[in-house]
Design a protein around this motif. Sequence first.
Motif, mmCIF file in Angstrom:
data_model
loop_
_atom_site.group_PDB
_atom_site.id
_atom_site.type_symbol
_atom_site.label_atom_id
_atom_site.label_comp_id
_atom_site.label_asym_id
_atom_site.label_seq_id
_atom_site.Cartn_x
_atom_site.Cartn_y
_atom_site.Cartn_z
ATOM 1 N N GLU A 137 -8.034 3.325 -4.922
ATOM 2 C CA GLU A 137 -6.766 4.004 -5.343
ATOM 3 C C GLU A 137 -6.408 3.481 -6.700
ATOM 4 O OE1 GLU A 137 -4.780 6.568 -3.126
ATOM 5 O OE2 GLU A 137 -5.266 5.791 -1.380
ATOM 6 N N HIS A 178 -4.761 13.190 -6.991
ATOM 7 C CA HIS A 178 -4.956 13.159 -5.530
ATOM 8 C C HIS A 178 -5.391 14.704 -5.110
ATOM 9 C CE1 HIS A 178 -3.965 9.301 -4.236
ATOM 10 N NE2 HIS A 178 -3.990 9.635 -2.971
ATOM 11 N N HIS A 190 -12.033 12.008 -2.267
ATOM 12 C CA HIS A 190 -10.709 11.405 -1.644
ATOM 13 C C HIS A 190 -9.780 12.546 -0.883
ATOM 14 C CE1 HIS A 190 -7.702 8.241 -0.742
ATOM 15 N NE2 HIS A 190 -6.845 8.891 -1.427
HETATM 16 ZN ZN ZN Z 1 -4.818 8.394 -1.228
#
Ligand code: ZN
Length: 492
Positions: A421, A266, A145
């Motif tokens: 997510e 993240h 990601h």
């Molecule tokens: Zn993201």
Amino acid sequence: MKAVANMNADQTEFAARVGWRLLIGAGLGRRAGWRGLLCAILAGAAILRPRPACSATPEFRVANFEADITIPIGHACMGGGIADAKQILDPLFAKGFVLLGAGEPIVVVAPDWCQCNNDSYDRWRVGLASAAGTSPERVMLATVHQHDAPICDLTAQSLLDQQGLKGWNCDPVFHEQAVQRVATVLARALKSTRRVTHFGTGQGRVAQLASNRRVVRPDGKITWERGSASGDVFGAPEGEVDPWVKTLSFWDGKQPVLAWSCYAIHPMSHYGKGEVSADFPGLARARRQQDDPTVFQVYFTGCGGDTTAGKYNTGAVTNRVVLADRLYQGMVAAWKNTKRQPLRRIDYRVAKLSLPARDTGDFTLTAMRTTLANTNAPRWKRICAALGLSWRQRVEAGRPIEVPCLDLNTGAADFAILPAESFVGYQLAAQRLQPRSFVMVAGFGDGAPGYIPTDQCWRDGYADDYCWVQPMTESPILKALAEALGRSGIGR
Ligand SMILES: [Zn+2]
């Protein structure tokens, strides 16, 4: 949900031992006739062969693979929501392994891409399954990601193509090349497998890295404004995070063979300017790989939809290595804490998860079609409309998301993948579902749904357009998770 394959090493070891006893009994006691003696010899001989064709002695093996899947200059980053690729700071890899000996092969792979959505996700799984000689549902794929990396949705891109917007989301030709590249190295890796007799579990606390997007402002208002590089907003606490990086590993006796780690954050220090990079997890992974080149390193991002480095990061370029070092130190601690045990049994389960499409306001079919066709709408809005329409098509076609789980020694350790997510609350919920197991959950399986908040976040007023599932879907997600973990009927 269905149990796809079971392989019980104890049972087959037991059968081999029985063969020995029959052989000894027949040979020494002379009580069996020649037929009995022949059967006993055949059964007993099974454990004399180093690699019996019928696998009387269970043997697990792995083949690790990696391939460069860096996007070309000019390719869209983050699905077209930020600057296109201008330079390659460091390459994007797909790293993974094939696990053999537990029925059909199981593929585990983590591409350094932002997302693979809908038919992109399917294409990867079909392509790698074909190379591994297995079925697509036995391919566990989750992207790491990074945002300076592609989001690929082939249907969305074909909808954009119809508007003359080639390459706005992704380049399907490059996409196929990337799949083929990984499939080729995977097939080649199968020629040099390594034996696995044990598996290891370990976790290390990561200091000053993850913080939750959710912050409470001084006036009491709850917002999700803490991004990857927003800095220490209002001095708010870290909020809900999972501070542990977890590492699973396979061993041949006392020799470690490969390790795969997972941490919910993240994976960005700074992004958005077209500087393609695997970012700080890529740096931490490479450093761990250098520590011991014989132990292959794979890294997954956990359920980090709502967790970022924001509290400890303002996006200063120099901070990338600082964040990498914090993750690295956690990975080293996880490795030092690793406990090894014999690998006796592997189960693989896949739960089906049907998430409803969002269908109000900007998310109605009419609204999304209008936005897609609107030449005055911003690029990202039109791309998001295409992504939303692609998800809608998939939901209406009745194709559920799959939630796979690799279960080692019947609940001693579980590795599951949740879609897109997913918020960190789901990862923590998975651990609560299996309190006696070492539960490691990656997020960013099929990326199509976008953000998947917990119900509490919706109740607290969560709002974001990068979300194509209806609010308040925690119940079916936990149910699927419980099924995948082998805990059917325990959702909440
Ligand atoms: Zn993201």
